[in-house]
Scaffold this motif. Structure first.
Motif, PDB file in Angstrom:
ATOM      1  N   TRP A 138       3.575  -2.411   1.273  1.00 14.36           N
ATOM      2  CA  TRP A 138       3.234  -3.830   1.421  1.00 14.36           C
ATOM      3  C   TRP A 138       3.654  -4.332   2.799  1.00 14.36           C
ATOM      4  CZ3 TRP A 138      -0.121  -6.768  -0.805  1.00 14.36           C
ATOM      5  CH2 TRP A 138      -0.485  -6.558  -2.131  1.00 14.36           C
ATOM      6  N   GLY A 139       4.751  -3.805   3.312  1.00 10.69           N
ATOM      7  CA  GLY A 139       5.192  -4.230   4.634  1.00 10.69           C
ATOM      8  C   GLY A 139       4.158  -3.943   5.697  1.00 10.69           C
ATOM      9  N   THR A 140       3.466  -2.794   5.590  1.00 13.45           N
ATOM     10  CA  THR A 140       2.465  -2.455   6.589  1.00 13.45           C
ATOM     11  C   THR A 140       1.269  -3.401   6.539  1.00 13.45           C
ATOM     12  OG1 THR A 140       1.350  -0.852   5.131  1.00 13.45           O
ATOM     13  CG2 THR A 140       3.126  -0.021   6.528  1.00 13.45           C
ATOM     14  N   VAL A 141       1.000  -3.992   5.384  1.00 13.40           N
ATOM     15  CA  VAL A 141      -0.113  -4.939   5.272  1.00 13.40           C
ATOM     16  C   VAL A 141       0.072  -6.083   6.269  1.00 13.40           C
ATOM     17  CG1 VAL A 141      -1.289  -6.582   3.749  1.00 13.40           C
ATOM     18  CG2 VAL A 141      -0.535  -4.365   2.850  1.00 13.40           C
ATOM     19  N   PHE A 142       1.316  -6.510   6.457  1.00 12.02           N
ATOM     20  CA  PHE A 142       1.598  -7.674   7.285  1.00 12.02           C
ATOM     21  C   PHE A 142       2.077  -7.325   8.699  1.00 12.02           C
ATOM     22  CE2 PHE A 142       2.326  -8.876   2.817  1.00 12.02           C
ATOM     23  CZ  PHE A 142       1.411  -9.909   2.702  1.00 12.02           C
ATOM     24  N   THR A 143       2.397  -6.059   8.952  1.00 13.78           N
ATOM     25  CA  THR A 143       2.983  -5.721  10.253  1.00 13.78           C
ATOM     26  C   THR A 143       2.176  -4.729  11.079  1.00 13.78           C
ATOM     27  OG1 THR A 143       4.321  -3.947   9.249  1.00 13.78           O
ATOM     28  CG2 THR A 143       5.328  -6.139   9.399  1.00 13.78           C
ATOM     29  N   ASP A 144       1.334  -3.923  10.456  1.00 11.17           N
ATOM     30  CA  ASP A 144       0.633  -2.862  11.182  1.00 11.17           C
ATOM     31  C   ASP A 144      -0.710  -3.384  11.688  1.00 11.17           C
ATOM     32  OD1 ASP A 144      -0.714  -0.551  12.045  1.00 11.17           O
ATOM     33  OD2 ASP A 144       0.461   0.707  10.685  1.00 11.17           O
ATOM     34  N   ALA A 145      -0.748  -3.811  12.943  1.00 13.85           N
ATOM     35  CA  ALA A 145      -1.961  -4.405  13.509  1.00 13.85           C
ATOM     36  C   ALA A 145      -3.100  -3.392  13.622  1.00 13.85           C
ATOM     37  CB  ALA A 145      -1.655  -5.015  14.869  1.00 13.85           C
ATOM     38  N   ASP A 146      -2.785  -2.162  13.992  1.00 15.06           N
ATOM     39  CA  ASP A 146      -3.825  -1.141  14.132  1.00 15.06           C
ATOM     40  C   ASP A 146      -4.477  -0.833  12.790  1.00 15.06           C
ATOM     41  OD1 ASP A 146      -3.387  -0.936  16.847  1.00 15.06           O
ATOM     42  OD2 ASP A 146      -2.002   0.757  16.661  1.00 15.06           O
ATOM     43  N   MET A 147      -3.657  -0.687  11.766  1.00  8.72           N
ATOM     44  CA  MET A 147      -4.202  -0.409  10.445  1.00  8.72           C
ATOM     45  C   MET A 147      -5.000  -1.603   9.927  1.00  8.72           C
ATOM     46  SD  MET A 147      -2.260   0.994   7.008  1.00  8.72           S
ATOM     47  CE  MET A 147      -1.709   2.462   7.873  1.00  8.72           C
ATOM     48  N   ARG A 148      -4.538  -2.810  10.225  1.00  8.93           N
ATOM     49  CA  ARG A 148      -5.253  -4.026   9.824  1.00  8.93           C
ATOM     50  C   ARG A 148      -6.659  -4.029  10.426  1.00  8.93           C
ATOM     51  NH1 ARG A 148      -2.876  -8.341  13.068  1.00  8.93           N
ATOM     52  NH2 ARG A 148      -1.040  -7.715  11.901  1.00  8.93           N
ATOM     53  N   THR A 149      -6.744  -3.694  11.711  1.00 12.30           N
ATOM     54  CA  THR A 149      -8.044  -3.682  12.383  1.00 12.30           C
ATOM     55  C   THR A 149      -8.964  -2.645  11.768  1.00 12.30           C
ATOM     56  OG1 THR A 149      -7.026  -4.420  14.454  1.00 12.30           O
ATOM     57  CG2 THR A 149      -9.191  -3.377  14.602  1.00 12.30           C
ATOM     58  N   ARG A 150      -8.423  -1.445  11.501  1.00 11.86           N
ATOM     59  CA  ARG A 150      -9.239  -0.384  10.911  1.00 11.86           C
ATOM     60  C   ARG A 150      -9.679  -0.741   9.490  1.00 11.86           C
ATOM     61  NH1 ARG A 150      -5.186   2.921  13.179  1.00 11.86           N
ATOM     62  NH2 ARG A 150      -4.341   3.369  11.114  1.00 11.86           N
ATOM     63  N   ALA A 151      -8.760  -1.287   8.704  1.00 11.28           N
ATOM     64  CA  ALA A 151      -9.089  -1.649   7.319  1.00 11.28           C
ATOM     65  C   ALA A 151     -10.174  -2.712   7.292  1.00 11.28           C
ATOM     66  CB  ALA A 151      -7.834  -2.147   6.605  1.00 11.28           C
ATOM     67  N   ALA A 152     -10.061  -3.707   8.166  1.00  5.97           N
ATOM     68  CA  ALA A 152     -11.071  -4.760   8.227  1.00  5.97           C
ATOM     69  C   ALA A 152     -12.418  -4.198   8.668  1.00  5.97           C
ATOM     70  CB  ALA A 152     -10.612  -5.866   9.180  1.00  5.97           C
ATOM     71  N   LYS A 153     -12.393  -3.323   9.669  1.00  3.58           N
ATOM     72  CA  LYS A 153     -13.640  -2.746  10.191  1.00  3.58           C
ATOM     73  C   LYS A 153     -14.344  -1.924   9.132  1.00  3.58           C
ATOM     74  CE  LYS A 153     -15.482  -0.088  14.087  1.00  3.58           C
ATOM     75  NZ  LYS A 153     -15.150   0.653  15.339  1.00  3.58           N
ATOM     76  N   ASP A 154     -13.578  -1.194   8.320  1.00  2.77           N
ATOM     77  CA  ASP A 154     -14.172  -0.396   7.246  1.00  2.77           C
ATOM     78  C   ASP A 154     -14.976  -1.269   6.286  1.00  2.77           C
ATOM     79  OD1 ASP A 154     -13.090   1.904   8.249  1.00  2.77           O
ATOM     80  OD2 ASP A 154     -11.454   2.036   6.796  1.00  2.77           O
ATOM     81  N   LEU A 155     -14.617  -2.542   6.177  1.00  2.00           N
ATOM     82  CA  LEU A 155     -15.275  -3.457   5.245  1.00  2.00           C
ATOM     83  C   LEU A 155     -16.268  -4.377   5.943  1.00  2.00           C
ATOM     84  CD1 LEU A 155     -12.115  -4.355   3.152  1.00  2.00           C
ATOM     85  CD2 LEU A 155     -13.970  -2.825   2.478  1.00  2.00           C
ATOM     86  N   GLY A 156     -16.501  -4.135   7.233  1.00  2.00           N
ATOM     87  CA  GLY A 156     -17.505  -4.910   7.950  1.00  2.00           C
ATOM     88  C   GLY A 156     -16.977  -6.091   8.730  1.00  2.00           C
ATOM     89  N   TYR A 157     -15.645  -6.269   8.760  1.00  2.00           N
ATOM     90  CA  TYR A 157     -15.049  -7.388   9.494  1.00  2.00           C
ATOM     91  C   TYR A 157     -14.511  -6.888  10.837  1.00  2.00           C
ATOM     92  CZ  TYR A 157     -14.914  -9.580   4.845  1.00  2.00           C
ATOM     93  OH  TYR A 157     -15.234 -10.080   3.617  1.00  2.00           O
ATOM     94  N   THR A 158     -14.904  -7.531  11.913  1.00  2.56           N
ATOM     95  CA  THR A 158     -14.357  -7.216  13.226  1.00  2.56           C
ATOM     96  C   THR A 158     -13.345  -8.293  13.584  1.00  2.56           C
ATOM     97  OG1 THR A 158     -16.416  -6.166  13.928  1.00  2.56           O
ATOM     98  CG2 THR A 158     -14.881  -6.837  15.652  1.00  2.56           C
TER      99      THR A 158
END
Length: 227
Positions: free
Chosen positions: A48-68
């Motif tokens: 859960w900590g990475t959800v709020f702190t890992d910017a790189d993973m956030r960008t990749r996760a969003a991109k996988d779902l169509g959000y840039t």
């Protein structure tokens, strides 16, 4: 006496030869990490900590779902935010189009306090087909897909509330998740509506909801929990 003193030395030599050397009291960092991974509470807290702190993973996760979405940048004093471009989600054989955005915000550039997914559906023709009812699950599919990239998932009460378009406000060990189904303007076209899913970090300095997102009523929350 000489024989007695020699026995311990011979025993130590024999143990060493058989791989039985005395165990060191030094803590192995690798073993410590492995033990933490075996502790479900610690492991879930880390995820859960990475959800709020890992910017790189956030960008990749969003991109996988169509959000840039870009890294958060400074806005009003003491605030940082980033908002994705709007994307259009349309399921096969469905007349309904859903416009959706993702926003991240916080009080520092490195720590997200709140994510907000918005979904605005239009084009409901009033027919209750499977393709139309599947549109109701779009917020849950997006939420589950985003969190799944961090190896966490919404709980059953959250899933039940979103599927049934009922307000939900649930606190988890690693986050608070709020679902606002929005008002129904026309009962004949009940899927023409705007909904929001908010993920709030525990301990956030400003964890309040957006002004246009009222906290769900407790009765509705209890109803979703019972499903």
């Amino acid at each position: 006496m000489k024989i007695a003193r020699a026995l311990p030395m011979m025993l130590c030599a024999a143990l060493a030869a058989c791989g039985g050397a005395p165990v060191s009291n030094t803590v192995d960092p690798a073993n410590t990490m492995a033990n933490d991974l075996l502790d479900p509470a610690k492991e879930m807290a880390r995820r859960w900590g990475t959800v709020f702190t890992d910017a790189d993973m956030r960008t990749r996760a969003a991109k996988d779902l169509g959000y840039t979405i870009a890294p958060m940048t400074a806005g009003a004093p003491g605030t940082f935010a980033a908002k994705s471009d709007e994307q259009v989600i349309q399921l096969p054989h469905s007349p309904i189009k859903t416009r959706s955005t993702l926003e991240a915000s916080g009080t520092t550039a490195a720590l997200v306090d709140r994510y907000v997914f918005t979904f605005t559906a239009t084009g409901d023709d009033g027919r209750d087909s499977k393709s139309a009812s599947d549109v109701d699950k779009t917020p849950l599919r997006v939420l589950s897909g985003f969190l799944g990239r961090f190896d966490v998932q919404p709980t059953d009460p959250i899933k039940a509330g979103i599927k049934s378009l009922q307000p939900v406000d649930v606190s988890l060990p690693g986050a608070r998740i709020v679902f606002d189904p929005g008002p129904i303007a026309d009962l004949k076209h009940k899927r023409n509506r705007s909904t929001m899913v908010t993920i709030i970090r525990p301990g956030a300095k400003n964890p309040t909801l957006p002004q246009d997102q009222a906290a769900p009523a407790k009765a509705a929350q209890d109803k979703a929990t019972r499903k």
